[in-house]
Every structure is written in C-alpha cells, then in structure tokens.
Design an enzyme around this catalytic site. Structure first.
Site, PDB file in Angstrom:
ATOM      1  N   HIS A   9       0.804  -1.090   0.178  1.00 45.73           N
ATOM      2  CA  HIS A   9      -0.074   0.096   0.021  1.00 45.73           C
ATOM      3  C   HIS A   9       0.923   1.409  -0.092  1.00 45.73           C
ATOM      4  CE1 HIS A   9       0.887   0.961   4.248  1.00 45.73           C
ATOM      5  NE2 HIS A   9       0.660  -0.243   4.472  1.00 45.73           N
ATOM      6  N   GLU A  87      -1.619  -6.935   7.267  1.00 45.19           N
ATOM      7  CA  GLU A  87      -0.486  -6.547   7.877  1.00 45.19           C
ATOM      8  C   GLU A  87      -0.229  -7.395   9.149  1.00 45.19           C
ATOM      9  OE1 GLU A  87       2.689  -6.221   8.005  1.00 45.19           O
ATOM     10  OE2 GLU A  87       2.790  -3.945   7.720  1.00 45.19           O
TER      11      GLU A  87
END
Length: 233
Positions: A9, A87
């Site tokens: 990202h 994550e």
C-alpha cells in the site's frame, strides 16, 4: 510466463506519523494516494494485464489496489479480499510512536520486536480501542483466529493457506495476478516464493512504491524478479 505483481500500500497516515499500524484500519496519506496512482501508471506502461487481484480487508491496501487497477485501465478485474493478507498484527505496540516505544522499552527491545522472525511483541488487550475482536469485518472468523500479536513467522503461517489455496493455483493456470497488501504480509510471501531462510528474510524490505514483479515458470520457480520503473525516453 505468469506474472505476480506485489504492491505494498502507498504511504499511510500512520507511516507518515511513524506509528506502529498493524491491523489498525488507517487511510492513505496524500502522498500514498499519489504512489498508488503512479503504481497503476507503471503497470500500464509495462503492459501487464491482470486476470485477478487480491488484497487485504484494510482500507489502505484496498484503496491502493483499486487505484492501481484504475490507473492501469483494469478496474474491471475481479478483486478478492482476505484477512489473511492483512499486515502483521503489532499487538500492544499498535498506535504507539516508534520513537516513544523505543524510549519506553529501549531501542534494542523494540528492534527485536520489529525485526526478529519469531519474537512476539506484547499482546493487545481485548478491550484495546484497536482490537479486531468484535470488528464486523472478522465476524465470520472463529475468535481464536484473530491475533492479539504476531511476528513474521506467525504472519507467514496466516498468509500461507491463502497462497496455497488462491494465489499459487491462479499462477499455475497461467494467470497474471495482482496482490495489494502490506510490508510484512508481502515479506512473508516473498520468503515462501524465494525459499529464503529465517535469517535471509530479515534483510528484505518492501517499499511503499514501486511495485515488485515476479515471473514464474509452470512449476512456480522464479525466473525473473524486478521493481517496475518508468521507461526511459
């Protein structure tokens, strides 16, 4: 030769503020949005056409995926979202400034929590404001699957079933795959793809930009690995 494109990202608001993020659902920064758009433009310039895309259930990765597909003129490509691509969960460190954490716990201890392969950070309390327990996006999961802290080893154990059940089969079918995810979930998959040792993966860093490309043979042996870069005029 199937291609797998990893896009971490773009820079998030907490990247910018130097905070531990993990499963906290923070947005892209203005610069992060620009990075995601540029990733899409690089993909288009490289002529890479996707058959399917995968991302996490966190908005910074979802937005990066959508922007990368939009600016490569491939917004129609199916996108599958999975918590397994989230994550790494930073446990009780979530939301802390990294410098403040070092001042509180010591530089060496924080470095071990961040960079060791199998040492867990302090666990997050279930009543923490950033807890994933009770979050609607994880409603279909057994509570025992929702972590309170993760290291890279546990992150790989979480992501590996998704690689084996979804991503690897798509590549074996000759499909080009986009994965919009996070620094540590991508590192975990890179360890699997390149068959790196526990020590070797600790030196691998995944930048917010540009995208990382793997090209495979029919048996998913890596034939080429490179970061996308603008073509020279």
């Amino acid at each position: 030769m199937p291609k797998l494109v990893f896009a971490r990202h773009g820079e998030s608001e907490w990247n910018l503020a130097n905070l531990f993020t993990g499963w906290a659902d923070v947005d892209l920064s203005e610069n992060g949005t620009k990075q995601a758009i540029e990733a899409g433009k690089l993909i288009k310039e490289a002529g890479i056409e996707f058959d399917i895309a995968y991302t996490s259930v966190l908005k910074r990765a979802i937005k990066t995926t959508n922007l990368a597909l939009e600016f490569s003129d491939q917004l129609w490509v199916p996108v599958v979202k999975s918590w397994r691509l989230n994550e790494r969960h930073y446990g009780g460190l979530t939301g802390l400034n990294k410098a403040d954490a070092a001042a509180k716990h010591g530089d060496e201890q924080v470095h071990i929590w961040r960079r060791s392969y199998d040492v867990l950070p302090p666990a997050m309390d279930h009543d923490d404001k950033y807890t994933a327990h009770g979050d609607r996006r994880y409603a279909g999961l057994e509570d025992s699957l929702i972590p309170d802290a993760e290291n890279l080893k546990v992150t790989l154990e979480r992501a590996l079933p998704f690689w084996e059940d979804q991503i690897a089969p798509a590549l074996k079918e000759g499909k080009n795959v986009f994965v919009g995810a996070h620094g540590n979930s991508i590192r975990a998959l890179v360890k699997q793809i390149k068959k790196l040792s526990d020590d070797e993966i600790m030196d691998v860093e995944i930048p917010n930009f540009p995208p990382l490309v793997f090209e495979f043979d029919d048996n998913l042996n890596v034939q080429n690995e490179y970061y996308l870069a603008p073509k020279k005029a």
